[in-house]
Design an enzyme around this catalytic site. Structure first.
Site, PDB file in Angstrom:
ATOM      1  N   PHE A 222       0.889  -1.160   0.000  1.00 58.59           N
ATOM      2  CA  PHE A 222       0.000   0.000   0.000  1.00 58.59           C
ATOM      3  C   PHE A 222       0.929   1.212   0.000  1.00 58.59           C
ATOM      4  O   PHE A 222       1.877   1.283   0.786  1.00 58.59           O
ATOM      5  CB  PHE A 222      -0.923   0.015   1.217  1.00 58.59           C
ATOM      6  CG  PHE A 222      -1.921   1.133   1.122  1.00 58.59           C
ATOM      7  CD1 PHE A 222      -3.050   0.995   0.333  1.00 58.59           C
ATOM      8  CD2 PHE A 222      -1.710   2.337   1.771  1.00 58.59           C
ATOM      9  CE1 PHE A 222      -3.962   2.038   0.208  1.00 58.59           C
ATOM     10  CE2 PHE A 222      -2.611   3.388   1.642  1.00 58.59           C
ATOM     11  CZ  PHE A 222      -3.743   3.233   0.862  1.00 58.59           C
TER      12      PHE A 222
ATOM     13  N   TYR B  91     -10.445   1.184  10.862  1.00 56.68           N
ATOM     14  CA  TYR B  91     -11.679   1.533  10.148  1.00 56.68           C
ATOM     15  C   TYR B  91     -12.080   0.502   9.110  1.00 56.68           C
ATOM     16  O   TYR B  91     -13.096   0.667   8.459  1.00 56.68           O
ATOM     17  CB  TYR B  91     -11.605   2.927   9.530  1.00 56.68           C
ATOM     18  CG  TYR B  91     -10.392   3.248   8.687  1.00 56.68           C
ATOM     19  CD1 TYR B  91     -10.272   2.755   7.391  1.00 56.68           C
ATOM     20  CD2 TYR B  91      -9.396   4.086   9.170  1.00 56.68           C
ATOM     21  CE1 TYR B  91      -9.172   3.075   6.615  1.00 56.68           C
ATOM     22  CE2 TYR B  91      -8.293   4.416   8.397  1.00 56.68           C
ATOM     23  CZ  TYR B  91      -8.179   3.910   7.123  1.00 56.68           C
ATOM     24  OH  TYR B  91      -7.099   4.230   6.353  1.00 56.68           O
ATOM     25  N   LYS B  92     -11.270  -0.534   8.946  1.00 59.85           N
ATOM     26  CA  LYS B  92     -11.621  -1.588   7.985  1.00 59.85           C
ATOM     27  C   LYS B  92     -12.361  -2.696   8.741  1.00 59.85           C
ATOM     28  O   LYS B  92     -13.508  -2.515   9.146  1.00 59.85           O
ATOM     29  CB  LYS B  92     -10.359  -2.085   7.299  1.00 59.85           C
ATOM     30  CG  LYS B  92      -9.624  -1.003   6.503  1.00 59.85           C
ATOM     31  CD  LYS B  92      -8.346  -1.549   5.864  1.00 59.85           C
ATOM     32  CE  LYS B  92      -7.510  -0.450   5.229  1.00 59.85           C
ATOM     33  NZ  LYS B  92      -8.130   0.123   4.033  1.00 59.85           N
TER      34      LYS B  92
ATOM     35  N   ASP C 291       2.544  -4.373   8.910  1.00 54.93           N
ATOM     36  CA  ASP C 291       1.366  -3.544   8.672  1.00 54.93           C
ATOM     37  C   ASP C 291       0.153  -4.469   8.641  1.00 54.93           C
ATOM     38  O   ASP C 291       0.020  -5.307   7.735  1.00 54.93           O
ATOM     39  CB  ASP C 291       1.518  -2.787   7.345  1.00 54.93           C
ATOM     40  CG  ASP C 291       0.340  -1.867   7.055  1.00 54.93           C
ATOM     41  OD1 ASP C 291      -0.781  -2.151   7.549  1.00 54.93           O
ATOM     42  OD2 ASP C 291       0.517  -0.878   6.326  1.00 54.93           O
TER      43      ASP C 291
ATOM     44  N   ARG D 259     -12.044  -5.468  -6.408  1.00 59.62           N
ATOM     45  CA  ARG D 259     -11.701  -5.991  -5.090  1.00 59.62           C
ATOM     46  C   ARG D 259     -12.972  -6.187  -4.267  1.00 59.62           C
ATOM     47  O   ARG D 259     -13.802  -5.278  -4.171  1.00 59.62           O
ATOM     48  CB  ARG D 259     -10.761  -4.995  -4.404  1.00 59.62           C
ATOM     49  CG  ARG D 259     -10.054  -5.537  -3.196  1.00 59.62           C
ATOM     50  CD  ARG D 259      -9.072  -4.502  -2.653  1.00 59.62           C
ATOM     51  NE  ARG D 259      -9.759  -3.382  -2.035  1.00 59.62           N
ATOM     52  CZ  ARG D 259      -9.234  -2.591  -1.095  1.00 59.62           C
ATOM     53  NH1 ARG D 259      -7.988  -2.792  -0.692  1.00 59.62           N
ATOM     54  NH2 ARG D 259      -9.910  -1.594  -0.587  1.00 59.62           N
TER      55      ARG D 259
END
Lengths: 415, 415
Positions: free
Chosen positions: A128, A225-226, A200, A374
């Site tokens: 990312f 937040y995921k 991560d 995705r």
């Protein structure tokens, strides 16, 4: 599982799902199949209630007194402790604070400080991007530091780890492909070369069981937040193994990391423990939303979660390959569920427009440039029938060419 | 104003107050006189409504789509623009993001980068401590950098500014004494020596008119949870003068500062404008509370605010000196209102216990070690009768020795 799974069979799988009751803890809009919980998790009444209490009672009525009476000051540690259970970190090693990007900066600086004489940071070319950007920022403030990238400087990250390497920054689950790295093996590989690792966990915390302590991890960061459902832009976390804390120095040395923040001393003296990875005052309303979300997580069996996650994604792959053949979709994620996070990605040349067409029909996944569709599978609120229906819509969009509608070609600001 | 001000006279002043109607925009608990808005501002129904919309509608119903449809991604810039009006910064120079501490780190790094060959950072020994701690952190990551402090290395900050100085970090209003620095004069003094200035506006944004552009300011940072009423731990802001932006580099180079964040490029390429001072994803619920608070601020005339602020504080000083004489209180703030922020501090050896006794009686100010009683006067929701009543309680606490109650000696975790 066979290709004979129809909607009735999927509904039967839902009926037998031990996590089925968790869905009632969340609010989801009517007419939507939400396969983007790996980008922004769903909301829950428990979260709304926490935010209401924090805003209306604690702030509105308690005002400044709530820093003491409502436990605001220790909230980042309390929530860190609760996230610790989900990522395999014993108490006192995790704190909720700042953003993932900023926590990467702290962890990389601290790790490099622990490995003097070594100047390389190893990361993934397919990471990312913010991980790479932050590593650049760290390198810019450490004379001689340099970045070595998997896919650029060598094909495999393992090949880059030698005795010049201070720290390896790795995504546990790749944001795009969903590939799951072997945390135990890669940590050992780095340690054998004398390097440290920053994991991560953005796409693995809350997606699958993580075992930081058991793997001998050094540092980890992640967002909430995921899969953790903490709300849009919810604060991030950082884990620092107990054995490193006393010697780990990070330059964002704000007052919340001081050993005695309310003594208002002139010089910085870092707290002996995980508090030293805090910096400034944290947004309490966002923290409290996360607290509500973790109340839900406290009830979740992580092994049951993982089992369902793999089953949902396996079903999705099977159905897509059976029903969407001939439309140029290629599986980008590992086929083996044990090597995959909780998402499935397919590439397709017209991925952007196809995803827009899906979203217009209530199936929300996301697009990642240049050509990735995705789909995230969040076992707490997605069921087998959702998977079946989502594939049904996708098959229809492809068969009819509905994605060719010109309005689906218009790019939004945030993809 | 004379010592003859009694409660009736104070009430008459409230009746004639042009800002009186603003008080109805806030919720304040019954039985409390809140003189701590300089630490945590009061809440408002407007804020609660914004948080509800952001949580229940935009997150709960809109889910990931709200990043586009609800303007989440540009919220830090939108709010920065609105804060710009309050601090005298034209559009495109202010962004709401991260914490004050972290924004100090960015600003100091950027300023030092703009002044190569100069290694000194000048700051105030009496600064709010996190400014000093962050300056230490910056110095630790810039070889040769060193810190020179007012009150330690020289009596006055002006005496420290020479051609070795890259940047001066100054609090516009001192957190403890309330002393207001002359922004125009100090900025000119620094510029004349070839140095840049970072203004910390934590205690002046929303407390008085600030004129960054007019003063030729370089950088400024500040919080939004004090006078701006953004809520506990609300996000901070950073201002960077347009003329510096293209060459100002800060090492917290996260994806939100990238010129093309959603292109997912491997290398960092900073946005040309103020966005480059962003780093990672921001907490939307906390941002939205601030949006509600700024809706209220949009209606405020800053000159009227300043006039009332000085009048409230002048009245407080006059009444305290008239009614609390002989109890060891010494005015710590400038007596001249034009040289003071929107707070008044007195020192007293037993300040901690006295403040606890006041709080127990509903008069909420705060204590700052070792001996400061600090009272904030927020003109939007504090009136003249509040000042009169607060002094009446203070006079009573001192006259009766009520502060000697042993429970008032017990220190809370957060002071």
């Amino acid at each position: 599982m066979t290709r004979s799974v129809d909607l009735a069979a999927a509904e039967a799988m839902d009926a037998a799902d031990p996590l089925r009751a968790m869905r009632d803890r969340f609010v989801l809009p009517q007419g939507v199949i939400y396969l983007d919980g790996n980008s922004l998790g769903a909301a829950s009444p428990t979260v709304f209630a926490e935010v209401d209490i924090a805003a209306r009672q604690e702030w509105g009525e308690g005002l400044i007194r709530s820093w003491n009476t409502a436990g605001w000051f220790d909230m980042p540690l309390e929530l860190g402790h609760r996230i610790g259970r989900l990522i395999g970190g014993a108490a006192g090693q995790t704190v909720v604070t700042d953003t993932t990007s900023i926590n990467i900066y702290k962890a990389l600086h601290a790790a490099m400080g622990l490995r003097p004489g070594r100047n390389a940071i190893v990361a993934e070319g397919g990471s990312f991007p913010t991980d790479l950007y932050m590593a650049e920022g760290v390198a810019a403030t450490r004379p001689g530091a340099r970045l070595k990238l998997e896919g650029v400087d060598a094909p495999a990250i393992e090949d880059l780890i030698d005795d010049t390497v201070a720290v390896v920054l790795i995504n546990h689950v790749n944001y795009k492909s969903g590939e799951l790295r072997d945390m135990a093996a890669l940590t050992k590989r780095a340690h054998d070369a004398g390097a440290l690792v920053v994991w991560d966990l953005c796409h693995s915390a809350g997606a699958l069981p993580v075992e930081l302590d058991a793997c001998g991890a050094d540092f980890a960061v992640g967002c909430t937040y995921k899969y953790l459902n903490g709300g849009p832009g919810a604060p991030a976390f950082i884990y620092v193994a107990k054995r490193h804390q006393a010697e780990a120095h990070q330059p964002l040395s704000g007052w919340w990391g001081h050993a005695r923040p309310f003594a208002f001393e002139q010089g910085y003296d870092a707290d002996a423990g995980i508090r030293r990875f805090q910096c400034g005052t944290q947004g309490m309303l966002s923290l409290r939303a996360l607290k509500g979300a973790l109340d839900v997580w406290d009830e979740v069996d992580m092994q049951a979660l993982r089992k369902k996650s793999i089953a949902l994604a396996d079903l999705f792959i099977e159905l897509v390959e059976a029903r969407c053949a001939g439309h140029g979709l290629a599986l980008e994620s590992p086929r083996d569920g044990s090597k995959r996070g909780s998402q499935v990605s397919f590439t397709q040349d017209n991925a952007y427009a196809i995803m827009q067409a899906l979203i217009a029909r209530g199936v929300i996944g996301d697009f990642r440039a240049p050509s990735t569709l995705r789909f995230g599978f969040t076992p707490l609120y997605i069921g087998y029938a959702d998977v079946w229906k989502a594939v049904d819509v996708l098959a229809n969009v492809l068969a009819t060419g509905a994605w060719k509608d010109p309005r689906f070609a218009v790019r939004a600001a945030v993809t």
